[in-house]
Write a protein that holds these residues in place. Sequence first.
Motif, mmCIF file in Angstrom:
data_model
loop_
_atom_site.group_PDB
_atom_site.id
_atom_site.type_symbol
_atom_site.label_atom_id
_atom_site.label_comp_id
_atom_site.label_asym_id
_atom_site.label_seq_id
_atom_site.Cartn_x
_atom_site.Cartn_y
_atom_site.Cartn_z
ATOM 1 N N LEU A 145 9.556 1.352 -20.948
ATOM 2 C CA LEU A 145 10.089 1.711 -19.640
ATOM 3 C C LEU A 145 9.112 2.602 -18.866
ATOM 4 O O LEU A 145 8.896 2.419 -17.662
ATOM 5 N N GLY A 146 8.531 3.555 -19.549
ATOM 6 C CA GLY A 146 7.572 4.435 -18.887
ATOM 7 C C GLY A 146 6.375 3.676 -18.347
ATOM 8 O O GLY A 146 5.881 3.952 -17.246
ATOM 9 N N ARG A 147 5.918 2.695 -19.113
ATOM 10 C CA ARG A 147 4.792 1.896 -18.653
ATOM 11 C C ARG A 147 5.157 1.071 -17.419
ATOM 12 O O ARG A 147 4.341 0.891 -16.520
ATOM 13 N N VAL A 148 6.386 0.569 -17.390
ATOM 14 C CA VAL A 148 6.822 -0.201 -16.226
ATOM 15 C C VAL A 148 6.852 0.680 -14.976
ATOM 16 O O VAL A 148 6.472 0.244 -13.883
ATOM 17 N N ILE A 149 7.281 1.932 -15.148
ATOM 18 C CA ILE A 149 7.293 2.849 -14.003
ATOM 19 C C ILE A 149 5.877 3.039 -13.462
ATOM 20 O O ILE A 149 5.636 2.966 -12.242
ATOM 21 N N TRP A 150 4.942 3.262 -14.341
ATOM 22 C CA TRP A 150 3.559 3.450 -13.905
ATOM 23 C C TRP A 150 2.978 2.179 -13.310
ATOM 24 O O TRP A 150 2.228 2.219 -12.327
ATOM 25 N N ILE A 151 3.318 1.042 -13.879
ATOM 26 C CA ILE A 151 2.826 -0.237 -13.338
ATOM 27 C C ILE A 151 3.360 -0.462 -11.923
ATOM 28 O O ILE A 151 2.620 -0.864 -11.016
ATOM 29 N N SER A 152 4.653 -0.206 -11.702
ATOM 30 C CA SER A 152 5.237 -0.394 -10.373
ATOM 31 C C SER A 152 4.635 0.578 -9.360
ATOM 32 O O SER A 152 4.400 0.209 -8.201
ATOM 33 N N LEU A 153 4.390 1.809 -9.784
ATOM 34 C CA LEU A 153 3.758 2.784 -8.881
ATOM 35 C C LEU A 153 2.346 2.349 -8.513
ATOM 36 O O LEU A 153 1.952 2.403 -7.337
ATOM 37 N N LEU A 154 1.604 1.907 -9.495
ATOM 38 C CA LEU A 154 0.233 1.465 -9.233
ATOM 39 C C LEU A 154 0.216 0.242 -8.329
ATOM 40 O O LEU A 154 -0.604 0.151 -7.401
ATOM 41 N N SER A 155 1.122 -0.707 -8.555
ATOM 42 C CA SER A 155 1.193 -1.896 -7.699
ATOM 43 C C SER A 155 1.526 -1.524 -6.267
ATOM 44 O O SER A 155 0.940 -2.057 -5.317
ATOM 45 N N THR A 156 2.459 -0.584 -6.091
ATOM 46 C CA THR A 156 2.839 -0.143 -4.748
ATOM 47 C C THR A 156 1.678 0.526 -4.032
ATOM 48 O O THR A 156 1.439 0.285 -2.841
ATOM 49 N N ILE A 157 0.944 1.363 -4.739
ATOM 50 C CA ILE A 157 -0.195 2.058 -4.134
ATOM 51 C C ILE A 157 -1.279 1.062 -3.727
ATOM 52 O O ILE A 157 -1.865 1.153 -2.639
ATOM 53 N N ILE A 158 -1.548 0.096 -4.588
ATOM 54 C CA ILE A 158 -2.563 -0.904 -4.268
ATOM 55 C C ILE A 158 -2.168 -1.707 -3.031
ATOM 56 O O ILE A 158 -2.977 -1.914 -2.112
ATOM 57 N N VAL A 159 -0.905 -2.167 -2.995
ATOM 58 C CA VAL A 159 -0.462 -2.985 -1.870
ATOM 59 C C VAL A 159 -0.452 -2.174 -0.571
ATOM 60 O O VAL A 159 -0.895 -2.656 0.487
ATOM 61 N N THR A 160 0.028 -0.924 -0.634
ATOM 62 C CA THR A 160 0.197 -0.127 0.582
ATOM 63 C C THR A 160 -1.125 0.376 1.141
ATOM 64 O O THR A 160 -1.391 0.252 2.344
ATOM 65 N N PHE A 161 -1.945 0.945 0.291
ATOM 66 C CA PHE A 161 -3.133 1.629 0.785
ATOM 67 C C PHE A 161 -4.399 0.772 0.726
ATOM 68 O O PHE A 161 -5.281 0.923 1.577
ATOM 69 N N ALA A 162 -4.497 -0.100 -0.261
ATOM 70 C CA ALA A 162 -5.721 -0.896 -0.395
ATOM 71 C C ALA A 162 -5.638 -2.222 0.341
ATOM 72 O O ALA A 162 -6.675 -2.805 0.682
ATOM 73 N N ILE A 163 -4.427 -2.716 0.575
ATOM 74 C CA ILE A 163 -4.282 -4.042 1.201
ATOM 75 C C ILE A 163 -3.630 -3.946 2.579
ATOM 76 O O ILE A 163 -4.138 -4.497 3.551
ATOM 77 N N ARG A 164 -2.511 -3.218 2.674
ATOM 78 C CA ARG A 164 -1.769 -3.212 3.928
ATOM 79 C C ARG A 164 -2.391 -2.307 4.993
ATOM 80 O O ARG A 164 -2.501 -2.699 6.162
ATOM 81 N N SER A 165 -2.777 -1.097 4.613
ATOM 82 C CA SER A 165 -3.296 -0.149 5.595
ATOM 83 C C SER A 165 -4.520 -0.659 6.346
ATOM 84 O O SER A 165 -4.623 -0.467 7.565
ATOM 85 N N PRO A 166 -5.479 -1.314 5.694
ATOM 86 C CA PRO A 166 -6.615 -1.851 6.459
ATOM 87 C C PRO A 166 -6.264 -3.039 7.358
ATOM 88 O O PRO A 166 -7.116 -3.528 8.071
#
Length: 487
Positions: A86-107
Amino acid sequence: MSTSVVYETAPISLSPQPEESEVGVEQLNERDNNLEPRNTREGRQGLDKADSEDKPSISEDYQKNKGTRTENNKKIKNKKPIWSNLGRVIWISLLSTIIVTFAIRSPGMLRSLELVAYDLLMRWRPYELWDDRIIVVGITDAELREWDKSEIPDLKLKQLLQTLREKYKPRIIGLDIYRDKPHGVEFQYKELINEINKNSSIILACKADDDVVKPGIKPPPGVPTGRLGFSDILYDDYEGDKVVRRHLLEMRSDNKLLCDTNFPLSYQLAVNYLKQEGIEPNHPKGYLYLNDIFFKPLYEDGPSGGYHKEDPDWGYEPSSDYEILLNYRNIDKPNHYSYTEVKNGDIEKEALEDRVVIIGYLNNTEDNEIDMHSTPYGQMPGVFLHAHMVSQIISAAKRERQLIWFWEPEFELLWTWLWSFIFGILFLYFQKYLHRVLIVIFILTLLLIICWYVFSWFSGWIPLVPPLLAFALTGICVVRLNFLTSK
């Protein structure tokens, strides 16, 4: 003399005697047992010995079962439960959100997809009734061909304005037709200008663009600035789509040399209509309020919905223009009449009296597309666009219809992570292929329904594409995690 004969009899016993048949059977059985062959007895003893050698003893069986149980217990003990990840899933979801929001969507890499999703949500809204306070009087292509002109002549336009003023008496008239120069005889042009100056309820359009490719268009002479409105329209000029999704409420740039006004035609029409109902515009610190309704501009708090990157080549400049999203009504066409119907008096007076009347070209054939624009609903004449814009301002100011709103970036980030986390948890728990396919279908359907419902009934544009991409990344990572932990 007789002789007596004495007979002797055997004594009679009263106890029961065995029958002869019974005695014989018992004796025969006893004899058979005593006469059993020796080799038969030895054969039976050999079979019993073989059976005892084939069957494990109780102690051996116990030891073997004990060893098997111990080995199974070790396997179960070494295998981690599903929820240990469960802890790993939390970190995976956080990392996916950060990648999508800041690395893909913001630019701005998702803006094309997000605007396509925006158009779909706009088209899927329930059908609405048109705002009957706004009426369009359109010049059709058939009428232009009848006059053998590409634009309405000055005389025809003057007659139309005169008919509206004398017979129908609308509250405000918007002229989405340029008259910077005569279109006919010179004296007819002067008569048109006199008619315009005589009727203070007429707002005229001019064009603010001042460049080589699209030069601006000045208004007729003698018209005061308060009765001018620019007709410039914003395009999302990305990958050649040129779709109108935004509503320009104020132009603060310096490219208004020929059209000396800061406000568009739609704003001038709506504000002059509302002033007669006691609703005045308020501009504290440069923001627009009408009846305490805040017209929140794009880029006020950074990214606004699907608009993220400041890109002058894309057609918007947040530092100079006051823009909002255009909240179209889902209708086929606004209420409109042709020039001929109005000029000949073929419609009732109540249809136009005390309303906003906008005059422009309908351009409803492929031969004349000079004033046609791409919208989420397809091609639309410019005069219809202005009608939608006027309706948006009046309806919002009178609290009848909401403006399109969007979340702050923090809430959009939380929204995206929430879907990514839920998807990851479901993929972690349900590991069968069929279950995961059903989960994907369910999550996609639920997210789409929520976004559509909020947009249709509350005019809220909440993220759709970023959560889809985020939970897709999360799902891939969770599948890989299940594979590695199952070894």
